[in-house]
Design a protein around this motif. Structure first.
Motif, PDB file in Angstrom:
ATOM      1  N   LEU A   7       0.868  -1.175   0.000  1.00  0.00           N
ATOM      2  CA  LEU A   7       0.000   0.000   0.000  1.00  0.00           C
ATOM      3  C   LEU A   7       0.907   1.227   0.000  1.00  0.00           C
TER       4      LEU A   7
ATOM      5  N   ARG B 123     -11.406  -2.984  -5.531  1.00  0.00           N
ATOM      6  CA  ARG B 123     -11.171  -4.116  -4.627  1.00  0.00           C
ATOM      7  C   ARG B 123     -11.302  -5.477  -5.316  1.00  0.00           C
TER       8      ARG B 123
ATOM      9  N   TYR C 180      -6.133   1.945   0.779  1.00  0.00           N
ATOM     10  CA  TYR C 180      -6.963   0.736   0.646  1.00  0.00           C
ATOM     11  C   TYR C 180      -7.769   0.472   1.915  1.00  0.00           C
TER      12      TYR C 180
END
Length: 632
Positions: free
Chosen positions: A274, A308, A297
């Motif tokens: 991330l 997603r 996220y």
């Protein structure tokens, strides 16, 4: 003969002599026999400041001619994209003495050496230089995250199947960093990790993510085999998953097991980065996957629903693409060409199941899943490139384009076997349901096709005829003709029969769906594709331009910047308001456009309002999407 002519003749003779010598260094053909000895591969990944991986590889050898190969064909990228550009500083020694190498003049991924008498091994030292900007390639090392793709770190001896070459890998990490990988760890001494020996093919299929900030989540508590989510990020906050978020990822595993009725790994490790700086990625592996998205996220969960589907897609690949593989993917080394003719099964059906599992797990709502399907249907229903190029031919794009930017995507086409393939598999699913009176579906195919030899790790290869055979076992029908017609067809329009059978039709309204709003926000653009025929990035530059669309006919190009709309500075809302106003007026929409140092005004005579795709129910048909997306 003049001196000049004599020198020219001599140079030509030397060139021919050199070429003959160079071509004489043949590259040994791969043989399916064990390599005599184990390669020891040491990777030092501590230089995160300069983004340099330092590699030392000890390779058993015997005196005489030897060829080392750098991997060229990258599994999961389906093309010859091995990052040879990033390999630097190659030095080879034997018994402490330098050994000269010569690059093959035809196959530049091959290096010829002569192992001296008395040597039992060679040592190769080199660097893998991670790109430091996106323009150089995908960034694999930052001050907080690193990704080890063993393919990029490896030189291996020609003449052997890669699955027959043993490797023992060792990795030195920055102080205190933690890691996730599908590899089995033998030991860790401080920051030096020793992995258990494996074969080169398995090593390459088992990348590693490590980070300053690392957290591992159990996605199948109490399961027969571990399934883990290994998260690295730019900050400690970014990698914290809330219990309700973790529950949805656990549901993904549950729903996958119910769908495929099998697993084909000793353990499965999602590698999840991330980050704003570490390169984004989605790449499948048999017992893991590499996934990289922006840092919000978990922390901006409500905004990211449309993005997603990445983890469900890559997880599906453990069954489809890595366990069940097209026969053309069965190659002996990473320097043999891949045959991609069945990527519409490998990737297209994975795209379908990835979207289905996203909905069944709750990672994406059924409503958003329908909206995503509407966006896909609209894209391919309006794709002019289908007129000249069948979807089947796009399986060659990983080789032709190698995922570089192209100027006219909807005319040139790209890797359309993903999403157009998804539409074809929806067509198959709904056709089975129709023919069987709702008693059977593509779920039955998934159980039969992917659950063979449950627990087996090694791949099971298939052909087109195998796919047809398993479909006929589920539902008798001429599936060969059905599939061939769709993968080689040219339209008009996309293959949307499956959508109609599911009880829906594609329509356009003036209001974008929440899915489209989320996609625009995440990707920082405004989409006017189905009205004016182009999209606009946040900085005003023109993005995708619809071939033969209104903007195209007005001469817009991707090098243009939209400066003003009807004499007002461009903002997305300004252009949207102008389109709405034009619907009830007669005046054209005026755009001030800058191309290079030239400004010009173009007028678009458009009066049909904003148009965004969505699905609308067909009243007299059952809602099959509701059944397809419902959790099992």
């Amino acid at each position: 003969m003049t001196v000049t002519r004599k020198l020219t003749a001599l140079a030509a003779g030397l060139t021919l002599a050199y070429a003959a010598h160079a071509f004489a260094a043949d590259i040994p053909a791969p043989a399916n026999k064990p390599y005599p000895g184990t390669i020891v591969l040491n990777v030092d990944a501590t230089d995160v400041g300069q983004a340099i991986f330092r590699v030392r590889s000890t390779i058993p050898a015997k005196p005489g001619a030897m060829t080392l190969l750098y991997p060229q064909w990258v599994p999961g990228q389906h093309g010859p994209t091995g990052p040879l550009l990033q390999l630097a500083g190659l030095r080879i020694t034997a018994n402490g003495q330098p050994v000269e190498w010569t690059r093959d003049p035809v196959n530049v991924y091959a290096f010829h050496i002569t192992v001296p008498k008395g040597a039992a091994q060679i040592e190769a030292q080199y660097e893998y230089l991670s790109p430091v900007t996106g323009a150089q390639g995908r960034i694999t090392m930052t001050p907080d995250i690193l990704g080890v793709q063993w393919l990029a770190m490896s030189l291996y001896p020609a003449g052997y199947y890669t699955r027959q070459i043993p490797v023992q890998a060792n990795l030195t990490l920055p102080q205190g960093w933690q890691y996730g990988t599908a590899l089995e760890t033998a030991s860790r001494e401080g920051d030096v990790v020793h992995f258990k020996p494996t074969d080169l093919e398995t090593l390459v299929d088992s990348p590693l993510f490590a980070g300053r900030y690392f957290k591992q989540y159990d996605l199948d508590p109490g399961g027969k085999v571990p399934v883990r989510l290994n998260v690295v990020g730019d900050t400690a906050e970014a990698i914290e998953a809330k219990p309700e978020q973790l529950k949805l990822h656990q549901a993904l595993v549950t729903q996958a097991y119910k769908l495929f009725d099998s697993y084909h790994y000793k353990h499965y490790d999602f590698l999840f980065a991330l980050s704003e700086d570490f390169g984004g990625i989605g790449r499948e592996h048999h017992q893991s996957s590499e996934n990289g998205v922006m840092p919000g996220y978990f922390t901006e969960w409500a905004k990211g629903e449309s993005g997603r589907d990445l983890l469900p897609h890559e997880y599906t690949h453990s069954w489809n693409g890595k366990f069940r593989r097209p026969a053309g993917q069965n190659v002996p080394t990473f320097n043999q060409p891949l045959q991609n003719e069945l990527l519409w099964v490998y990737e297209g059906q994975t795209q379908y199941w990835g979207e289905v599992l996203s909905a069944r797990s709750g990672l994406i709502s059924a409503a958003a899943s329908r909206d995503a399907l509407a966006a896909a249907a609209a894209r391919y229903d309006n794709l002019p490139g289908r007129r000249w190029r069948a979807m089947q031919d796009t399986v060659n794009d990983p080789i032709i384009v190698q995922r570089r930017a192209i100027g006219w995507g909807d005319w040139q086409r790209s890797e359309d076997y993903y999403v157009e393939g998804q539409l074809i598999w929806l067509d198959v699913d709904t056709k089975i349901r129709e023919l069987s009176g709702g008693k059977r579906s593509l779920d039955d195919f998934a159980k039969a096709f992917y659950s063979v030899e449950n627990g087996q790790i090694g791949p099971a290869y298939y052909t087109f005829d195998d796919v047809v055979k398993y479909l006929r076992q589920v539902q008798e029908f001429d599936w060969a003709s059905f599939l061939r017609t769709r993968v080689t067809g040219h339209g008009p329009g996309a293959p949307l029969d499956g959508l109609a059978r599911a009880g829906y039709k594609l329509v356009y309204t003036e209001t974008p769906t929440d899915y489209l709003k989320g996609a625009e926000e995440r990707n920082k653009y405004a989409d006017f594709t189905y009205s004016l025929g182009f999209s606009v990035r946040a900085d005003g530059t023109i993005g995708g331009i619809a071939w033969d669309g209104l903007g195209f006919k007005a001469g817009l190009a991707a090098t243009s910047t939209l400066v003003a709309v009807n004499n007002k500075a461009y903002k997305p809302d300004v252009l949207k308001s102008a389109i709405k106003a034009a619907k009830t007026g007669k005046d054209p929409i005026e755009l001030l456009v800058k191309t290079g140092s030239t400004y010009r005004t173009i007028k678009l005579d458009y009066h049909d309002g904003l148009r965004y795709p969505r699905l609308e129910r067909i009243a007299d048909k059952p809602d099959l999407l509701e059944k397809i997306f419902a959790p099992k």
